[in-house]
Design a protein around this motif. Structure first.
Motif, mmCIF file in Angstrom:
data_model
loop_
_atom_site.group_PDB
_atom_site.id
_atom_site.type_symbol
_atom_site.label_atom_id
_atom_site.label_comp_id
_atom_site.label_asym_id
_atom_site.label_seq_id
_atom_site.Cartn_x
_atom_site.Cartn_y
_atom_site.Cartn_z
ATOM 1 N N LYS A 95 29.764 31.314 31.971
ATOM 2 C CA LYS A 95 28.844 31.819 32.994
ATOM 3 C C LYS A 95 29.385 31.521 34.391
ATOM 4 O O LYS A 95 29.339 32.384 35.284
ATOM 5 C CB LYS A 95 27.467 31.169 32.809
ATOM 6 C CG LYS A 95 26.405 31.706 33.745
ATOM 7 C CD LYS A 95 25.062 31.044 33.475
ATOM 8 C CE LYS A 95 24.003 31.560 34.466
ATOM 9 N NZ LYS A 95 22.686 30.897 34.243
ATOM 10 N N ARG A 96 29.917 30.309 34.584
ATOM 11 C CA ARG A 96 30.484 29.964 35.888
ATOM 12 C C ARG A 96 31.709 30.823 36.194
ATOM 13 O O ARG A 96 31.868 31.336 37.309
ATOM 14 C CB ARG A 96 30.859 28.483 35.928
ATOM 15 C CG ARG A 96 31.427 28.044 37.280
ATOM 16 C CD ARG A 96 31.695 26.555 37.339
ATOM 17 N NE ARG A 96 32.707 26.155 36.388
ATOM 18 C CZ ARG A 96 32.467 25.367 35.345
ATOM 19 N NH1 ARG A 96 31.252 24.920 35.111
ATOM 20 N NH2 ARG A 96 33.437 25.025 34.527
ATOM 21 N N ASP A 97 32.584 30.990 35.189
ATOM 22 C CA ASP A 97 33.781 31.816 35.393
ATOM 23 C C ASP A 97 33.404 33.255 35.730
ATOM 24 O O ASP A 97 34.015 33.886 36.593
ATOM 25 C CB ASP A 97 34.660 31.785 34.142
ATOM 26 C CG ASP A 97 35.347 30.444 33.948
ATOM 27 O OD1 ASP A 97 35.238 29.596 34.852
ATOM 28 O OD2 ASP A 97 35.979 30.249 32.895
ATOM 29 N N ALA A 98 32.392 33.782 35.016
ATOM 30 C CA ALA A 98 31.969 35.167 35.261
ATOM 31 C C ALA A 98 31.417 35.313 36.678
ATOM 32 O O ALA A 98 31.683 36.309 37.359
ATOM 33 C CB ALA A 98 30.926 35.580 34.233
ATOM 34 N N ARG A 99 30.644 34.320 37.114
ATOM 35 C CA ARG A 99 30.091 34.387 38.466
ATOM 36 C C ARG A 99 31.207 34.308 39.515
ATOM 37 O O ARG A 99 31.188 35.051 40.509
ATOM 38 C CB ARG A 99 29.098 33.249 38.690
ATOM 39 C CG ARG A 99 28.410 33.324 40.052
ATOM 40 C CD ARG A 99 27.415 32.203 40.273
ATOM 41 N NE ARG A 99 28.053 30.905 40.281
ATOM 42 C CZ ARG A 99 27.970 30.041 39.280
ATOM 43 N NH1 ARG A 99 27.272 30.336 38.203
ATOM 44 N NH2 ARG A 99 28.573 28.868 39.344
ATOM 45 N N GLU A 100 32.189 33.429 39.276
ATOM 46 C CA GLU A 100 33.300 33.320 40.224
ATOM 47 C C GLU A 100 34.108 34.610 40.273
ATOM 48 O O GLU A 100 34.562 35.023 41.342
ATOM 49 C CB GLU A 100 34.196 32.136 39.836
ATOM 50 C CG GLU A 100 33.524 30.783 40.061
ATOM 51 C CD GLU A 100 34.362 29.623 39.556
ATOM 52 O OE1 GLU A 100 35.403 29.895 38.891
ATOM 53 O OE2 GLU A 100 33.996 28.465 39.808
ATOM 54 N N ARG A 101 34.277 35.252 39.096
ATOM 55 C CA ARG A 101 35.000 36.530 39.091
ATOM 56 C C ARG A 101 34.211 37.603 39.837
ATOM 57 O O ARG A 101 34.791 38.421 40.565
ATOM 58 C CB ARG A 101 35.276 36.970 37.651
ATOM 59 C CG ARG A 101 36.429 36.243 36.999
ATOM 60 C CD ARG A 101 36.842 36.950 35.724
ATOM 61 N NE ARG A 101 35.778 36.901 34.723
ATOM 62 C CZ ARG A 101 35.636 35.916 33.854
ATOM 63 N NH1 ARG A 101 36.483 34.908 33.853
ATOM 64 N NH2 ARG A 101 34.658 35.941 32.970
ATOM 65 N N ASP A 148 32.068 37.076 42.256
ATOM 66 C CA ASP A 148 32.135 36.755 43.685
ATOM 67 C C ASP A 148 33.483 37.169 44.270
ATOM 68 O O ASP A 148 33.549 37.707 45.380
ATOM 69 C CB ASP A 148 31.914 35.255 43.906
ATOM 70 C CG ASP A 148 30.480 34.833 43.585
ATOM 71 O OD1 ASP A 148 29.614 35.723 43.470
ATOM 72 O OD2 ASP A 148 30.243 33.619 43.429
ATOM 73 N N GLN A 149 34.540 36.895 43.506
ATOM 74 C CA GLN A 149 35.866 37.275 43.979
ATOM 75 C C GLN A 149 35.995 38.792 44.085
ATOM 76 O O GLN A 149 36.536 39.317 45.068
ATOM 77 C CB GLN A 149 36.933 36.723 43.035
ATOM 78 C CG GLN A 149 38.360 36.995 43.498
ATOM 79 C CD GLN A 149 39.389 36.427 42.545
ATOM 80 O OE1 GLN A 149 39.070 36.047 41.420
ATOM 81 N NE2 GLN A 149 40.622 36.358 42.974
ATOM 82 N N ALA A 150 35.485 39.505 43.078
ATOM 83 C CA ALA A 150 35.527 40.968 43.116
ATOM 84 C C ALA A 150 34.712 41.509 44.279
ATOM 85 O O ALA A 150 35.105 42.486 44.927
ATOM 86 C CB ALA A 150 35.012 41.539 41.795
ATOM 87 N N GLU A 151 33.567 40.860 44.559
ATOM 88 C CA GLU A 151 32.740 41.289 45.684
ATOM 89 C C GLU A 151 33.457 41.061 47.013
ATOM 90 O O GLU A 151 33.386 41.908 47.919
ATOM 91 C CB GLU A 151 31.408 40.538 45.659
ATOM 92 C CG GLU A 151 30.440 40.900 46.773
ATOM 93 C CD GLU A 151 29.951 42.332 46.704
ATOM 94 O OE1 GLU A 151 29.320 42.770 47.681
ATOM 95 O OE2 GLU A 151 30.198 43.011 45.695
ATOM 96 N N CYS A 152 34.165 39.936 47.133
ATOM 97 C CA CYS A 152 34.928 39.674 48.355
ATOM 98 C C CYS A 152 36.014 40.727 48.548
ATOM 99 O O CYS A 152 36.235 41.212 49.669
ATOM 100 C CB CYS A 152 35.547 38.273 48.295
ATOM 101 S SG CYS A 152 34.363 36.929 48.483
ATOM 102 N N ILE A 153 36.693 41.076 47.449
ATOM 103 C CA ILE A 153 37.734 42.104 47.529
ATOM 104 C C ILE A 153 37.130 43.444 47.919
ATOM 105 O O ILE A 153 37.678 44.180 48.750
ATOM 106 C CB ILE A 153 38.479 42.204 46.185
ATOM 107 C CG1 ILE A 153 39.258 40.912 45.913
ATOM 108 C CG2 ILE A 153 39.418 43.403 46.169
ATOM 109 C CD1 ILE A 153 39.891 40.845 44.539
#
Length: 408
Positions: free
Chosen positions: A291-297, A299-304
């Motif tokens: 769940k943490r990894d998915a959220r970080e991914r 967030d990263q995709a949203e930043c991109i």
């Protein structure tokens, strides 16, 4: 599924074959097996021991020492490994299985949240399908029959104890009780399977139906058809049978491009939920990491995405800023021109003031002088600064009012 060992039986296993072979049986790394053995004070063959033995050279087996203080009577090694995981999930699963090896789930404890949930279930109404349902604040979401409550309490108590070994606690949340730990929360729900079968008339119901059929036949012979349809007996179409089979559903961690870690566990013919506490606790730890990894991914995709959108908007934003600055400059030029006209007007009318003027003219000249002072102050350095601050111009907020035409 979990396998249980005593210290003696695990000691005999690791001295019966190389650690690499033992590790394959549990889908663990040899490092993880060594960690479990060290945790429980079990010696393992030293490096090169098996090579020497196969070569016929003399070797010495280290005897099993006394158990360390406060060590568990049993060692549990979970063999749950349902997905080809890599990276952080594989590491999380392995570490969770090492922690679970010292858990004795056969000993149940009391947990206030679980006791409160069971009490609420005992007091809840029974639905048409034979199940009672509770959910909401301070309660674990459950839908089970009254007959399954004792077993449900045992299962939840063992699961809560196993989850504590993994660093998770049952805590209240916005949607009810959830597991909280490792900076994450995992929601859970327990349900009981219900079978739906076609209803078969009971003896009493069959008697009523036969009486109704006989009455219909008599009226048909008499051809009176004087039937009271409101007295027609109605019977249930379906019967619902509570099977006693429990299911646990935990919050799913969505992983793009592949299936997430296992989050659902059900009673099987051999393995029952109350015997799977260690397996589920391992899955819980892995779900939290997923769940943490998915959220970080995300967030990263949203930043991109936002950076790409900003890059595409840059020419449009620059055009918006240039237009606003141009309009701001034109506005100042207009005000300067009007100020110059006002000065020239007052200079041209100064002779009227000297020669004497009517009250109305004097009031006009006085007002014009005040307006001149106000406009001169507005076009001074401090006045222009206030003006540009109010209109958000010629600064880092020049893009004020910009509305992107890009929706993605």
């Amino acid at each position: 599924m979990a396998r249980e060992f005593t210290r003696q039986s695990l000691y005999e296993l690791v001295w019966s074959k190389p650690i690499t072979h033992v590790a394959k049986e549990f889908a663990l790394s040899d490092v993880a097996v060594h960690k479990i053995c060290r945790k429980h004070g079990i010696p393992t063959p030293p490096l090169g021991w098996w090579t020497k033995m196969q070569a016929g050279k003399p070797v010495k087996q280290t005897p099993l020492p006394s158990a360390p203080a406060n060590s568990a009577d049993r060692i549990v090694i979970t063999t749950l490994d349902l997905s080809k995981e890599g990276g952080s999930l594989a590491d999380a699963r392995q570490q969770a299985r090492i922690r679970a090896s010292s858990q004795d789930s056969s000993v149940s404890r009391s947990f206030p949240i679980i006791d409160r949930t069971i009490t609420a279930l005992r007091q809840a109404d029974v639905a048409y399908n034979g199940l009672s349902t509770v959910s909401g604040p301070s309660l674990i979401s459950c839908e089970v029959s009254k007959a399954a409550l004792d077993r449900l309490k045992l299962f939840l108590s063992r699961l809560a104890a196993a989850a504590e070994v993994q660093g998770f606690q049952l805590k209240d949340g916005e949607r009810g009780v959830q597991f909280a730990g490792d900076g994450e929360t995992i929601h859970l729900r327990v349900t009981e399977t219900v079978k739906r079968v076609k209803h078969e008339l009971t003896a009493q119901e069959q008697k009523l139906q036969d009486a109704r059929d006989a009455k219909v036949e008599r009226e048909a012979k008499r051809r009176t058809w004087n039937l009271d349809y409101s007295s027609r007996p109605f019977f249930a179409e379906w019967d619902y049978i509570c099977t006693g089979q429990l299911s646990l559903e935990m919050e799913t961690a969505h992983i793009e491009g592949r299936q997430g870690p296992r989050s659902t566990f059900r009673d099987a013919k051999i393995q029952r939920l109350d015997k799977m506490a260690e397996d589920i606790s391992v899955a819980l730890a892995v779900l939290a990491v997923a769940k943490r990894d998915a959220r970080e991914r995300r967030d990263q995709a949203e930043c991109i995405r936002l950076e790409e959108k900003r890059r595409r908007e840059q020419p449009l934003r620059a055009k918006h800023i240039a237009q606003r600055r141009r309009e701001g400059l034109d506005s100042v030029l207009v005000d300067l021109a009007n100020l110059d006209r006002l000065r020239r007007m007052l200079a041209g009318l100064k002779d009227i003031k000297k020669d004497g003027a009517s009250t109305r003219v004097s009031e006009f000249l006085s007002r014009a002088q005040i307006e001149l002072n106000v406009r001169e102050e507005a076009l001074s350095a401090s006045g222009l600064h206030r003006r540009f601050e109010e209109t958000r111009l010629f600064g880092d907020d020049d893009d004020h009012g910009f509305k992107s035409p890009l929706w993605y």
